[in-house]
Design a protein around this motif. Sequence first.
Motif, PDB file in Angstrom:
ATOM      1  N   PRO A  76      -1.042  14.008  -8.589  1.00 61.24           N
ATOM      2  CA  PRO A  76      -0.128  14.881  -8.578  1.00 61.24           C
ATOM      3  C   PRO A  76       1.448  15.116  -9.040  1.00 61.24           C
ATOM      4  CG  PRO A  76      -1.323  15.989  -7.525  1.00 61.24           C
ATOM      5  CD  PRO A  76      -2.116  14.946  -7.331  1.00 61.24           C
ATOM      6  N   ARG A  77       1.599  14.730  -7.662  1.00 61.65           N
ATOM      7  CA  ARG A  77       3.269  14.734  -7.477  1.00 61.65           C
ATOM      8  C   ARG A  77       4.346  13.578  -7.811  1.00 61.65           C
ATOM      9  NH1 ARG A  77       4.026  18.983  -2.875  1.00 61.65           N
ATOM     10  NH2 ARG A  77       5.698  17.948  -2.844  1.00 61.65           N
ATOM     11  N   LEU A  78       3.705  12.553  -8.254  1.00 55.31           N
ATOM     12  CA  LEU A  78       4.241  11.759  -8.834  1.00 55.31           C
ATOM     13  C   LEU A  78       6.070  11.360  -9.093  1.00 55.31           C
ATOM     14  CD1 LEU A  78       4.332   8.102  -8.726  1.00 55.31           C
ATOM     15  CD2 LEU A  78       3.177   8.508 -10.676  1.00 55.31           C
ATOM     16  N   ALA A  79       5.832  12.165 -10.926  1.00 57.58           N
ATOM     17  CA  ALA A  79       6.705  12.665 -10.913  1.00 57.58           C
ATOM     18  C   ALA A  79       7.625  12.868  -9.727  1.00 57.58           C
ATOM     19  CB  ALA A  79       6.448  13.525 -12.044  1.00 57.58           C
ATOM     20  N   ARG A  80       7.285  14.016  -9.874  1.00 58.14           N
ATOM     21  CA  ARG A  80       8.714  14.145  -8.624  1.00 58.14           C
ATOM     22  C   ARG A  80       8.812  13.370  -7.619  1.00 58.14           C
ATOM     23  NH1 ARG A  80       9.566  16.014  -4.250  1.00 58.14           N
ATOM     24  NH2 ARG A  80       7.630  15.797  -2.623  1.00 58.14           N
ATOM     25  N   ASN A  81       7.644  12.857  -6.923  1.00 59.87           N
ATOM     26  CA  ASN A  81       8.402  11.811  -5.966  1.00 59.87           C
ATOM     27  C   ASN A  81       9.007  10.848  -6.443  1.00 59.87           C
ATOM     28  OD1 ASN A  81       6.595  13.314  -4.809  1.00 59.87           O
ATOM     29  ND2 ASN A  81       5.120  11.002  -4.653  1.00 59.87           N
ATOM     30  N   LEU A  82       9.541  10.618  -7.854  1.00 63.28           N
ATOM     31  CA  LEU A  82       9.929   9.215  -8.355  1.00 63.28           C
ATOM     32  C   LEU A  82      11.199   9.702  -8.789  1.00 63.28           C
ATOM     33  CD1 LEU A  82       7.405   7.410 -10.670  1.00 63.28           C
ATOM     34  CD2 LEU A  82       7.769   6.487  -8.520  1.00 63.28           C
TER      35      LEU A  82
ATOM     36  N   THR B 249       7.575   5.651 -16.657  1.00 67.29           N
ATOM     37  CA  THR B 249       8.753   5.310 -17.652  1.00 67.29           C
ATOM     38  C   THR B 249       9.224   6.380 -18.025  1.00 67.29           C
ATOM     39  OG1 THR B 249       7.344   3.248 -18.698  1.00 67.29           O
ATOM     40  CG2 THR B 249       9.199   4.142 -20.790  1.00 67.29           C
ATOM     41  N   ASP B 250       9.113   7.801 -18.281  1.00 67.56           N
ATOM     42  CA  ASP B 250      10.002   8.540 -18.665  1.00 67.56           C
ATOM     43  C   ASP B 250      10.915   9.168 -17.762  1.00 67.56           C
ATOM     44  OD1 ASP B 250       8.682   9.223 -21.043  1.00 67.56           O
ATOM     45  OD2 ASP B 250       6.005  10.979 -19.753  1.00 67.56           O
ATOM     46  N   ILE B 251      10.698   8.278 -16.493  1.00 67.02           N
ATOM     47  CA  ILE B 251      11.783   8.874 -15.189  1.00 67.02           C
ATOM     48  C   ILE B 251      12.646   8.366 -15.795  1.00 67.02           C
ATOM     49  CG2 ILE B 251      12.229   8.681 -12.671  1.00 67.02           C
ATOM     50  CD1 ILE B 251      10.278  11.328 -13.910  1.00 67.02           C
ATOM     51  N   ALA B 252      12.455   6.482 -15.546  1.00 72.92           N
ATOM     52  CA  ALA B 252      13.007   6.182 -15.874  1.00 72.92           C
ATOM     53  C   ALA B 252      14.584   6.430 -16.986  1.00 72.92           C
ATOM     54  CB  ALA B 252      12.803   4.524 -16.277  1.00 72.92           C
ATOM     55  N   ARG B 253      13.741   6.407 -18.266  1.00 75.56           N
ATOM     56  CA  ARG B 253      14.242   6.789 -19.108  1.00 75.56           C
ATOM     57  C   ARG B 253      15.148   7.710 -19.273  1.00 75.56           C
ATOM     58  NH1 ARG B 253       9.429   5.620 -23.542  1.00 75.56           N
ATOM     59  NH2 ARG B 253       9.794   3.108 -24.121  1.00 75.56           N
ATOM     60  N   SER B 254      14.945   8.769 -19.166  1.00 78.18           N
ATOM     61  CA  SER B 254      15.475  10.179 -18.602  1.00 78.18           C
ATOM     62  C   SER B 254      16.613   9.603 -17.944  1.00 78.18           C
ATOM     63  CB  SER B 254      15.030  11.378 -17.885  1.00 78.18           C
ATOM     64  OG  SER B 254      14.833  10.523 -16.682  1.00 78.18           O
ATOM     65  N   PHE B 255      16.647   8.244 -16.714  1.00 76.66           N
ATOM     66  CA  PHE B 255      18.154   8.179 -16.645  1.00 76.66           C
ATOM     67  C   PHE B 255      19.051   7.325 -16.833  1.00 76.66           C
ATOM     68  CE2 PHE B 255      16.259   9.990 -12.461  1.00 76.66           C
ATOM     69  CZ  PHE B 255      17.054  10.856 -12.444  1.00 76.66           C
TER      70      PHE B 255
ATOM     71  N   GLY C  10       0.963  -1.200   0.406  1.00 77.25           N
ATOM     72  CA  GLY C  10       0.143   0.002   0.106  1.00 77.25           C
ATOM     73  C   GLY C  10       0.800   0.890  -0.131  1.00 77.25           C
ATOM     74  N   ALA C  11       2.379   0.764  -0.311  1.00 71.30           N
ATOM     75  CA  ALA C  11       3.195   2.252  -0.239  1.00 71.30           C
ATOM     76  C   ALA C  11       2.849   2.714  -1.184  1.00 71.30           C
ATOM     77  CB  ALA C  11       4.387   1.637  -0.162  1.00 71.30           C
ATOM     78  N   PRO C  12       2.243   4.550  -1.367  1.00 69.04           N
ATOM     79  CA  PRO C  12       2.582   5.723  -2.067  1.00 69.04           C
ATOM     80  C   PRO C  12       3.899   6.300  -2.016  1.00 69.04           C
ATOM     81  CG  PRO C  12       1.386   6.023  -0.449  1.00 69.04           C
ATOM     82  CD  PRO C  12       2.305   4.982   0.153  1.00 69.04           C
ATOM     83  N   SER C  13       3.893   6.929  -2.846  1.00 67.50           N
ATOM     84  CA  SER C  13       5.558   6.890  -3.707  1.00 67.50           C
ATOM     85  C   SER C  13       6.119   8.138  -2.917  1.00 67.50           C
ATOM     86  CB  SER C  13       5.572   8.564  -4.834  1.00 67.50           C
ATOM     87  OG  SER C  13       4.579   8.655  -5.269  1.00 67.50           O
ATOM     88  N   GLY C  14       5.251   8.916  -2.461  1.00 69.24           N
ATOM     89  CA  GLY C  14       5.540  10.507  -1.227  1.00 69.24           C
ATOM     90  C   GLY C  14       6.151   9.602   0.006  1.00 69.24           C
ATOM     91  N   GLU C  15       5.780   7.860   0.092  1.00 69.31           N
ATOM     92  CA  GLU C  15       6.347   7.772   1.327  1.00 69.31           C
ATOM     93  C   GLU C  15       7.559   7.454   1.046  1.00 69.31           C
ATOM     94  OE1 GLU C  15       5.631   3.271   3.644  1.00 69.31           O
ATOM     95  OE2 GLU C  15       4.158   4.547   3.578  1.00 69.31           O
ATOM     96  N   SER C  16       8.634   6.800   0.096  1.00 67.69           N
ATOM     97  CA  SER C  16       9.763   6.735  -0.416  1.00 67.69           C
ATOM     98  C   SER C  16      10.410   7.979   0.276  1.00 67.69           C
ATOM     99  CB  SER C  16       9.884   5.741  -0.894  1.00 67.69           C
ATOM    100  OG  SER C  16       9.498   4.452  -0.812  1.00 67.69           O
ATOM    101  N   VAL C  17       9.407   9.259  -0.729  1.00 69.99           N
ATOM    102  CA  VAL C  17      10.404  10.105  -0.455  1.00 69.99           C
ATOM    103  C   VAL C  17      10.706  10.450   0.722  1.00 69.99           C
ATOM    104  CG1 VAL C  17       9.218  12.915  -0.492  1.00 69.99           C
ATOM    105  CG2 VAL C  17       9.223  11.351  -2.664  1.00 69.99           C
ATOM    106  N   LYS C  18      10.025  10.389   1.422  1.00 72.89           N
ATOM    107  CA  LYS C  18       9.785  10.564   3.473  1.00 72.89           C
ATOM    108  C   LYS C  18      10.757   9.607   4.228  1.00 72.89           C
ATOM    109  CE  LYS C  18       5.290  12.553   3.754  1.00 72.89           C
ATOM    110  NZ  LYS C  18       3.893  13.009   4.249  1.00 72.89           N
ATOM    111  N   THR C  19      10.702   8.947   3.044  1.00 67.51           N
ATOM    112  CA  THR C  19      11.739   7.465   4.564  1.00 67.51           C
ATOM    113  C   THR C  19      12.807   7.041   3.108  1.00 67.51           C
ATOM    114  OG1 THR C  19      10.808   5.765   3.618  1.00 67.51           O
ATOM    115  CG2 THR C  19       9.385   7.227   5.303  1.00 67.51           C
ATOM    116  N   PHE C  20      13.074   6.567   2.361  1.00 62.43           N
ATOM    117  CA  PHE C  20      13.981   6.466   1.832  1.00 62.43           C
ATOM    118  C   PHE C  20      15.143   6.979   1.604  1.00 62.43           C
ATOM    119  CE2 PHE C  20      16.186   5.001  -2.040  1.00 62.43           C
ATOM    120  CZ  PHE C  20      16.636   3.918  -1.802  1.00 62.43           C
ATOM    121  N   ARG C  21      16.437   6.605   1.990  1.00 64.77           N
ATOM    122  CA  ARG C  21      18.016   6.656   1.731  1.00 64.77           C
ATOM    123  C   ARG C  21      18.952   5.682   1.858  1.00 64.77           C
ATOM    124  NH1 ARG C  21      14.698  10.857   2.271  1.00 64.77           N
ATOM    125  NH2 ARG C  21      15.510  12.279   4.015  1.00 64.77           N
TER     126      ARG C  21
END
Length: 164
Positions: A62-68, A95-101, A31-42
């Motif tokens: 609406p913040r999914l791209a920024r979070n990813l 896919t867009d974020i992945a391809r940018s990297f 159930g983890a949303p992307s914003g959770e990883s922004v707050k907790t992942f290092r």
Amino acid sequence: MSLIIGDSTALGTANALAAQGIRCAVHARVGAPSGESVKTFRSPVGAGRVLIALGSNDPTNPRLARNLMVVRQRTMGSQVTWLAPYHASPARIVTDIARSFGDPVIQLASIPSRDRVHPQNYRKVAATLQWRKTASIRADYRPTRALPSPQHESSVRQAVVLSF
């Protein structure tokens, strides 16, 4: 060291890899949303292979791209792969974020699903990753607890983080 970041699809993939004897550090929760990883992942130093599986739980965020983008910028791995969700909108963003990297993407839409959130068989995801056992995995590694089965969402919200 291999690392998996994300939601229930990350946990399912971690379980499938563990069944092949491939141990990974896991930073994921059902159930983890992307914003959770922004707050907790290092990202730990020395991560080799990394799988990012986020976006399934916030298709209208609406913040999914920024979070990813933030999660990816924090990810220190020599090989980063993404799981694109079944839902088309977050899959395009992933896919867009992945391809940018220059990162490869596994499109979950190409793997059969009963609920259009989780693959019917995570072994197919693990096989697509083509990760193999490596000598860098510590021989004394033992998970502190079994990973939960991600086949069905539950009301239990629990973090599972394994580290070396």
